[in-house]
Each structure stands twice: as structure tokens, then as C-alpha cells.
Scaffold this motif. Structure first.
Motif, PDB file in Angstrom:
ATOM      1  N   GLU A 144     116.505  33.166  68.976  1.00  0.00           N
ATOM      2  CA  GLU A 144     117.519  34.195  69.200  1.00  0.00           C
ATOM      3  C   GLU A 144     118.600  33.641  70.128  1.00  0.00           C
ATOM      4  N   LEU A 145     119.864  33.773  69.718  1.00  0.00           N
ATOM      5  CA  LEU A 145     120.969  33.290  70.546  1.00  0.00           C
ATOM      6  C   LEU A 145     121.654  34.475  71.216  1.00  0.00           C
ATOM      7  N   ALA A 146     122.049  34.278  72.471  1.00  0.00           N
ATOM      8  CA  ALA A 146     122.872  35.272  73.165  1.00  0.00           C
ATOM      9  C   ALA A 146     124.271  34.682  73.309  1.00  0.00           C
ATOM     10  N   VAL A 147     125.231  35.274  72.618  1.00  0.00           N
ATOM     11  CA  VAL A 147     126.585  34.726  72.605  1.00  0.00           C
ATOM     12  C   VAL A 147     127.479  35.604  73.483  1.00  0.00           C
ATOM     13  N   ASP A 148     128.054  34.975  74.513  1.00  0.00           N
ATOM     14  CA  ASP A 148     129.005  35.698  75.361  1.00  0.00           C
ATOM     15  C   ASP A 148     130.400  35.517  74.793  1.00  0.00           C
ATOM     16  N   ILE A 149     131.031  36.643  74.545  1.00  0.00           N
ATOM     17  CA  ILE A 149     132.296  36.636  73.815  1.00  0.00           C
ATOM     18  C   ILE A 149     133.359  37.359  74.620  1.00  0.00           C
ATOM     19  N   ARG A 150     134.558  36.772  74.628  1.00  0.00           N
ATOM     20  CA  ARG A 150     135.706  37.424  75.248  1.00  0.00           C
ATOM     21  C   ARG A 150     136.493  38.088  74.123  1.00  0.00           C
ATOM     22  N   GLN A 151     136.616  39.400  74.212  1.00  0.00           N
ATOM     23  CA  GLN A 151     137.267  40.147  73.131  1.00  0.00           C
ATOM     24  C   GLN A 151     138.354  41.031  73.722  1.00  0.00           C
ATOM     25  N   SER A 152     139.596  40.691  73.417  1.00  0.00           N
ATOM     26  CA  SER A 152     140.754  41.443  73.925  1.00  0.00           C
ATOM     27  C   SER A 152     140.604  41.757  75.416  1.00  0.00           C
ATOM     28  N   GLY A 153     140.218  40.757  76.175  1.00  0.00           N
ATOM     29  CA  GLY A 153     140.145  40.932  77.621  1.00  0.00           C
ATOM     30  C   GLY A 153     138.788  41.379  78.133  1.00  0.00           C
ATOM     31  N   ASP A 154     137.919  41.885  77.265  1.00  0.00           N
ATOM     32  CA  ASP A 154     136.590  42.324  77.703  1.00  0.00           C
ATOM     33  C   ASP A 154     135.534  41.265  77.396  1.00  0.00           C
ATOM     34  N   SER A 155     134.439  41.305  78.153  1.00  0.00           N
ATOM     35  CA  SER A 155     133.312  40.422  77.852  1.00  0.00           C
ATOM     36  C   SER A 155     132.231  41.225  77.140  1.00  0.00           C
ATOM     37  N   ILE A 156     131.770  40.697  76.023  1.00  0.00           N
ATOM     38  CA  ILE A 156     130.655  41.358  75.343  1.00  0.00           C
ATOM     39  C   ILE A 156     129.580  40.321  75.045  1.00  0.00           C
ATOM     40  N   ARG A 157     128.378  40.781  74.820  1.00  0.00           N
ATOM     41  CA  ARG A 157     127.303  39.862  74.442  1.00  0.00           C
ATOM     42  C   ARG A 157     126.766  40.268  73.077  1.00  0.00           C
ATOM     43  N   VAL A 158     126.662  39.291  72.188  1.00  0.00           N
ATOM     44  CA  VAL A 158     126.138  39.540  70.848  1.00  0.00           C
ATOM     45  C   VAL A 158     124.876  38.708  70.653  1.00  0.00           C
ATOM     46  N   GLN A 159     123.811  39.339  70.194  1.00  0.00           N
ATOM     47  CA  GLN A 159     122.573  38.619  69.884  1.00  0.00           C
ATOM     48  C   GLN A 159     122.598  38.243  68.408  1.00  0.00           C
ATOM     49  N   CYS A 160     122.297  36.991  68.108  1.00  0.00           N
ATOM     50  CA  CYS A 160     122.276  36.582  66.703  1.00  0.00           C
ATOM     51  C   CYS A 160     121.301  35.429  66.522  1.00  0.00           C
ATOM     52  N   GLU A 161     121.184  34.977  65.285  1.00  0.00           N
ATOM     53  CA  GLU A 161     120.299  33.828  65.004  1.00  0.00           C
ATOM     54  C   GLU A 161     121.084  32.539  64.784  1.00  0.00           C
ATOM     55  N   LEU A 162     122.317  32.685  64.269  1.00  0.00           N
ATOM     56  CA  LEU A 162     123.144  31.506  64.014  1.00  0.00           C
ATOM     57  C   LEU A 162     124.555  31.759  64.534  1.00  0.00           C
ATOM     58  N   LEU A 163     125.101  30.722  65.189  1.00  0.00           N
ATOM     59  CA  LEU A 163     126.506  30.775  65.597  1.00  0.00           C
ATOM     60  C   LEU A 163     127.213  29.615  64.923  1.00  0.00           C
ATOM     61  N   ALA A 164     128.209  29.946  64.094  1.00  0.00           N
ATOM     62  CA  ALA A 164     129.019  28.894  63.460  1.00  0.00           C
ATOM     63  C   ALA A 164     130.380  28.900  64.129  1.00  0.00           C
TER      64      ALA A 164
END
Lengths: 377, 406
Positions: free
Chosen positions: B209-229
Motif C-alpha cells: 500500500e502506498l501513501a501518496v502526499d499530493i499538493r492540489q490547488s494549494g492544499d495537501s491531501i493524502r491518497v492511498q493506492c497500490e501503484l503510482l505512475a
């Protein structure tokens, strides 16, 4: 040199100039080290980094074994980036004729106290199972060393600078006039002694010094840890290194600390361009896979050429320049620059200080060649 | 060493540009060979072969290529020039080597993905965007897998749609460019497409399980996924061109003139190696080079103007994906830059020039010879990629020995 704080200006921060800087500063001399690029970026970066007791002549053996001892003493203070490994060398005898040369070589080493062991075929294959069958044996020299030369040069320079040496990098030397060095950025630096350690570039500053570039090829493979355990050199290597034929190739394979194989070697005179020559490259690689058949399937990831600074008679020029009282020479080391760098630095230091040298210094004096050529004019 | 057949025109690379070049040269009456690393011609765009694709473009070029005589040298890799008019060629599926002589040479060697480092980019589960698509096409089961696609460029939505067709659960398509520039692409993917959005870091919790920290329009969000391309566009494969002596710009594109001719006489370049432009541009450039290399001026004339029009459109498209500064500042001191030699950012910071750093840290000295970290250090530090050394791609010692055996 009576002035204990004399100022030595060293031209060239290859392995030789870098070693001089470190050794001189340790003895209390003031040092300025100058290089047009950065430490260890010329021939130092192009070669193998094999520290080897080489017995091409008594003088070559004296200098290389003396210098090898100095490397052994220094090894404890080298960082891991220098990749210092006492892999040892195995000189490989392909046939009975070579085996009698092995015996002679063993006696030569024995006479000056260098450890070596004659290997029969069974012992050879125990040491190096990937060698092809049918070889006659070899000579193991356990205390020869492999290093990563650019990192060693940088470390020697860092040590010298930490103890107060001045370093000017990225600026070329334009000329030397008397005791003054003129740089491309218009700086002028005056020293008590100037050391010309410019390798193949030495004649730019000392035009009378006969140094010829002798081109070599190398290939490095992917990582294959423990494929070979020693630097492997065919006994015919000395013929290649000391012969004067325009092109010669010898089997010479080195294990790197990274697990890669570094494959040499070739020698060519009078070739100026750095383009890899397919004929020579493939001759070299054919020899390597002839001795190491299992290496056939290993990937080669990079091939390149480099230029050794070859002297007129196979020995380096270490000592005063008879043409310029302010200049001392430290060049012409050909393929043994890494091996003999520390020995060169100590020979120079002792002579500059007016002390007796650990080995006779006269055989390396440039005067041996330069007085001769002066007489011919 | 096997034969060294001579062809009037030799094309390296069997993607859209190479196929178009080969067809036009063959239609102009020239003897033509195409050398390609893969088992089937098609390149990245038509991976697996043209016959698989139902598009009008693919069938048109399939038909044209079948109507003429072309020698397809597949599973073959050009290592270097053996001599000024001869290529040294190695099989990728055996130890065989051969030489191929040419009258004219057309380089259509394509591009690879541009990776830019962020904390975690080298951990398992993180791939390139094109790489994940290629893996899926060659059999990776992605059904039901939760996937985040990130980076930049028109490839992102294309791959997203494709992975969805294979049953992937695409959670997010993160495009770093602002919406006003690339908005029209959003419609094709749907609500998962998000502009002004980029990955800042990724970590693994150990059970796939991957935890991806993402910057989205100025906010930080975290998305859990299995693959990040994740990939930031393309880098030209110009190593062979450099080895041959063609002039290559600092951004790795090959310099070409109006007829796709490089600075080396008789050598042409088409497609992504001359500047990223997509398949349509590559096809137009391939036609120009194919006719130009054949001296077919009559056929050449009309395609020149078409090529210029397509180029103009694609250049405008790709300009929209200019990378924002933040992307270049994501790596931390312990973030790996050179994957082959495990060199982290922190150990590179004290060097002023790429060659010094390379010699002292081995950055770029590994099996990929800087193909991944070279474009990174060019963008992060402004280092020039340095000279390309033989062989252009890894080749076995046995093959290297055989190539000189003549």
C-alpha cells in the motif's frame, strides 16, 4: 632547503601533484596547487588505479615498491570513497615459457623483500575459478592494491588544503618565467620552487621535456561481484608496457570495489584523438574473454581512452629541471602514476630538504635525458 | 561476424516516424532496412505492432509498409558506428552481431520518460506513466488495482483511459500544469483529472500500500493506492546521434534543418529525438526525411508544408505543460538521484560541474549511463549531460569482441 617555510607552487593536481601537495604540507612547506580543471580529472581519472610492484627495470621496481609501501602506510587514513583494496595481483603464465619467467620474477621480488607466491595450475584455479583451463600457473603478489584514483586525488588535496595549502582550480597556467607562474586569469604567483606535474601537458611549460602521450583503452562491465578476486595480468604485459611497438595489447583485468570488472589494456604512440578504436578495443576484449570465457556474457557498459605521459626511457622525470633553476619536474610516469605518486612526492621532498632519500634519486633525474639532448644541439 | 549488407537508406527505430521514413524511401525506389530493438515494429505509440490498432492512421501505414520491400531487422540494437558508413548492430535476443552499411541514415530513436525526483520515487510500486502502460500491454494484471497517475503531459489522460479499459481503478490523474492551459484534456478522463496538482512524496507501509502526499490547488491531501505512475514528459534518445557526431542541443534534442538533416552529412533525424511532438509530427517528419534521403524532391515538396503545420500545433500543445519550479525542489538530501549507483541529492550539492560529480560520486556511471539521472541533474543543477561513451547501450563482451573481428 634551509627555509623550512619555503613556498612550493605545484602545477597540476593529478595524482602526482596531489600527492606532492599532501606530502609537502605535512612537512611544513607552504604549498600552492594549481589545476586548470579539478583534482584527478586528467589521466588520473582515465586509468586503472593499480598500485603494483613493477619490475620492468631495477629502477622501476625500486620506485614502485618504495611507493607501494607508502600507500600501505597511508591506507588507514583513506576514506571509503577511495575504494582501497589489497586485492593483490596474479601474473598469469599461459605456457611453460611463461612459467620460467614466473620463477625469475619470484626471485626478483624475493631479493628486495616483496612477498610473492608461485602458483601451480591447481592453486591458480583455486584462486581464480573463472580463468580458462589449460594455463600453466602464475605468480601471486598479495600486497598489490587497487584504488579509485579520482577520489584519492581529491582526498589528498582536501587533506593538504585542510592543513593550509592554497588551491587554485579551474584556471590554466599560461607560462612560467623564473620563479613566477602566470595564470590565465592574470594572477601571478611566485614560489621558491615550481613543480611541473602536468603529465602529458608538462612540455607546455617545460618545452624541452620529452613526454609523449601513449593512448590506452579501457572497458568497464556491469557489476558481477567476486567474478575475479585479484588483478589479473598476463606475463606478456611487460613486453607490451616496455616494448616500443606502435600498438600493443595485453590481458589485464581488474576487480573494482563496486563489483565491476575493468578491462585493459592497450598502448599506442602518436595517436592524439580520444575516439575509441574498434580494432584495438575488440582485440583487448577478445583477450579478456579468451582468458575469462565466462565473461563473454557480461555487459560492457562503457569504453573510453586515456593518455599516459610516457618518458623517453620508461622511467619518470623526478628532480631538478636542468634548463630552469626554479623548476623541478614530476612527470613522465606513463602507466605507473598512481603507483609511484607517493614515492615521487617523498623523493622530491627529501631532495628539496637536502636530506638523504629512501632510494637513490639519481636514476629519475631529468638530467639523464635532458643533458643528453642538450649535448646533441 | 555475419554479412554486412549495404542499404541505400537505413532507418534506426520502428516507431511512427521510422515507419513513415522507411515507407517513403522504399516508395522512392531505394533499398531500405529498419533496425529496431523490439520484436515487432511499432515503437512506443504502436507497441505490439500496427495490426493491433484499428485506427485509420495505423492501417494506412500498415498497408503502405506491406506494399513495398523493406528489410526489418528486429530485436537488434545499434551500438555505434563501426566505420563512417557502417553500423555495429547487436541482437538483443542472442549473442549475434552484424554490421549494416548505409548510404543515408535516418535516426528515429524516439524518447524515454522524464523522471524528476521526489521523496520515495524509487520505492517499489512507483513506475513511469508510459512504463506502466507498456507493462500492462505486455501482461501485467492491473484489474481492480488502485492507481494514481501523476506528472505532466498529454500522455497522462491517454494512459489513464487505457488503464481503465484494463480494469484499473484510477483514483487520480495529477497534472502539474494549471487548468487554463490544459483544461480541454480534462473532459476525456472525467472527474479524476486534476490540474495544478502534483506528487510531493510517497511512502510505503509495507503491505503493498502506498501513501501518496499530493499538493492540489494549494492544499495537501493524502491518497492511498497500490501503484503510482509518475513522469514529467519525455527526453529524447539522442545517445546514438551523439556517438555518430550529430550536433545535439543541451536539452538533448538533435539539431535538424528543414529537410530533417542533422549536422552530420547523410544523417537525418525525425520524431521525438528532434523535439517532443507526438506521433503525428513524427509521421510528417519521417515522410520528409524519407523523401529527402531518397532525393525524391517531387514528393518532398508537399509534405514540407504539412510537417510545418503539424509541428506548429504540437509545439503549442506541449508548451502548455511547462514544468513549474516547485517540481524541481521536491527532492531532499537523502532522495536518490542516480538509481544505478545509489547517489543521493545531498552528496551532489557540493559540486559545481557534472563531470566532477560523476567522477567523485559515480552519479551517472551505472548500467543506464546517466539516461535517467542525466536529465535530472541537467534540470536540477544545470549540468551538461557530458559526452556519450561507447557503447550506446549495454552490449556483452562477447558481442564487443565479435564486432571488431573482421
Amino acid at each position: 632547503m634551509s627555509d623550512t617555510r619555503a613556498h612550493i607552487v605545484i602545477l597540476g593536481a593529478g595524482i602526482v601533484g596531489s600527492a606532492c601537495a599532501d606530502v609537502f604540507v605535512s612537512d611544513g612547506l607552504r604549498v600552492t596547487l594549481i589545476d586548470r580543471s579539478f583534482p584527478g580529472s586528467g589521466a588520473t581519472a582515465e586509468g586503472m588505479g593499480h598500485i603494483v610492484a613493477m619490475d620492468g627495470s631495477p629502477e622501476e621496481l625500486a620506485l614502485s615498491s618504495y611507493s607501494r609501501e607508502l600507500w600501505h602506510s597511508l591506507s588507514g587514513s583513506l576514506s571509503s570513497s577511495c575504494e582501497y583494496r589489497r586485492f593483490g595481483t596474479i601474473w598469469i603464465a599461459a605456457n611453460d615459457r611463461h612459467m620460467s619467467a614466473v620463477a625469475a620474477k619470484h626471485r626478483v621480488y624475493d631479493a628486495i623483500g616483496i612477498e610473492s607466491h608461485i602458483l601451480d595450475p591447481a592453486q591458480l584455479y583455486r584462486q581464480e575459478p573463472n580463468l580458462r583451463p589449460g594455463l600453466a600457473g602464475g605468480l601471486l603478489v598479495p600486497d598489490d592494491v587497487v584504488v579509485y584514483p579520482p577520489a584519492v586525488a581529491r582526498e589528498l588535496v582536501d587533506r593538504a588544503v585542510a592543513r593550509g595549502a592554497a588551491a587554485i582550480f579551474g584556471v590554466d597556467v599560461v607560462r612560467v618565467d623564473g620563479p613566477t607562474v602566470y595564470l590565465a586569469d592574470r594572477q601571478e604567483i611566485t614560489g621558491d620552487v615550481i613543480i611541473n606535474a602536468l603529465g602529458i601537458g608538462a612540455p607546455r611549460i617545460s618545452p624541452h621535456v620529452p613526454v609523449r602521450p601513449r593512448r590506452g583503452h579501457l572497458v568497464i562491465t556491469e557489476r558481477v561481484p567476486a567474478f575475479v578476486h585479484h588483478q589479473l595480468v598476463e606475463l606478456g604485459y611487460l613486453d607490451s608496457a616496455h616494448g616500443t611497438s606502435p600498438v600493443s595489447v595485453a590481458f589485464n583485468v581488474q576487480p573494482r570495489a563496486t563489483g565491476q570488472l575493468l578491462i585493459g589494456s592497450s598502448r599506442e604512440f602518436d595517436v592524439e584523438n580520444s575516439t575509441v578504436d574498434w580494432e584495438i578495443l575488440s582485440r583487448m576484449v577478445r583477450l579478456a574473454v579468451d582468458y575469462l570465457p565466462n565473461a563473454r556474457s557480461l555487459d560492457a557498459i562503457r569504453a573510453w581512452t586515456g593518455f599516459r605521459p610516457a618518458s623517453a626511457d620508461g622511467l619518470p622525470y623526478i628532480g631538478p629541471d636542468p634548463y630552469n633553476e626554479n623548476v623541478w619536474l614530476a612527470t613522465g610516469h606513463e602507466g605507473l602514476g598512481i603507483t609511484t605518486a607517493l614515492g615521487t612526492a617523498h623523493l622530491l621532498l627529501d631532495q628539496l630538504r637536502g636530506r638523504s632519500t629512501a632510494i637513490p634519486a639519481e636514476p629519475y633525474w631529468p638530467a639523464r635525458i635532458l643533458e643528453e639532448s642538450r649535448g646533441e644541439r | 561476424m555475419s554479412n554486412d549488407t549495404r542499404y541505400e537508406v537505413v532507418v534506426v527505430g520502428a516507431g511512427p516516424g521510422g515507419i513513415a521514413a522507411a515507407c517513403c524511401a522504399a516508395e522512392s525506389g531505394k533499398s531500405v532496412a529498419v533496425i529496431d530493438e523490439n520484436a515487432v515494429a511499432g515503437g512506443q505509440f504502436w507497441r505490439g505492432g500496427l495490426s493491433q490498432y484499428g485506427t485509420r492512421q495505423a492501417s494506412q501505414w500498415l498497408k503502405r509498409s506491406q506494399a513495398v520491400s523493406i528489410d526489418w531487422l528486429e530485436n537488434a540494437r545499434v551500438v555505434a558506428l563501426r566505420s563512417p558508413d557502417t553500423l555495429a548492430v547487436c541482437r538483443t535476443d542472442s549473442e549475434d552481431v552484424r554490421t549494416v552499411r548505409f548510404g543515408r541514415l535516418i535516426l528515429a530513436t524516439g524518447a524515454r520518460e522524464l523522471f524528476l525526483p521526489f521523496p520515495g520515487w524509487t520505492i517499489p510500486g512507483v513506475t513511469g506513466v508510459g512504463a506502466l502502460q507498456a507493462l500492462t500491454k505486455s501482461g501485467l494484471d492491473i484489474h481492480g488495482k488502485r492507481v494514481v497517475i501523476a506528472g505532466s503531459g498529454p500522455l497522462l489522460p491517454v494512459v489513464a483511459l487505457n488503464l481503465k479499459q484494463y480494469g484499473a481503478d484510477v483514483l487520480l490523474v495529477a497534472e502539474q500544469a494549471p487548468e487554463d492551459r490544459v483544461g480541454r484534456f480534462a473532459a476525456s478522463v472525467g472527474e479524476q483529472y486534476s490540474t495544478d496538482t502534483w506528487v510531493e512524496r510517497v511512502s510505503s507501509n509495507g503491505d503493498g500500500e502506498l501513501a501518496v502526499d499530493i499538493r492540489q490547488s494549494g492544499d495537501s491531501i493524502r491518497v492511498q493506492c497500490e501503484l503510482l505512475a509518475c513522469a514529467y514528459g519525455l527526453v529524447p534518445n539522442s545517445e546514438l546521434a551523439s556517438l555518430i557526431g550529430c550536433r545535439v542541443r543541451p536539452d538533448a534534442t538533435i539539431e535538424v534543418d528543414a529537410q530533417q538533416s542533422t549536422s552530420s552529412a547523410g544523417v537525418y533525424a525525425v520524431g521525438e529525438v528532434t523535439g517532443v511532438g507526438g506521433a503525428n509530427a513524427a509521421i510528417m517528419e519521417g515522410q520528409v526525411a524519407g523523401y529527402a534521403a531518397s532525393g525524391n524532391t517531387e514528393a518532398l515538396e508537399p509534405v514540407l508544408a504539412q510537417r510545418d503545420r503539424v509541428r506548429e500545433i504540437t509545439e503549442r500543445t506541449y508548451a502548455a505543460y511547462a514544468l513549474r519550479e516547485e517540481i524541481f525542489r521536491l527532492a531532499e538530501d537523502d532522495t536518490i538521484i542516480c538509481r544505478c549507483e545509489d547517489v543521493a541529492l545531498g552528496s551532489l550539492l557540493s559540486f559545481a560541474a557534472g563531470r566532477t560529480a560523476k567522477l567523485q560520486t559515480r552519479c551517472g556511471m551505472g548500467p543506464c549511463q546517466g539516461r535517467i539521472c542525466g536529465p535530472i541533474t541537467t534540470r536540477l543543477f544545470g549540468w551538461s549531460s557530458g559526452s556519450v561513451r561507447l557503447p550506446g547501450s549495454p552490449v556483452s563482451l562477447g558481442q564487443l569482441a565479435a564486432l571488431g573481428d573482421r
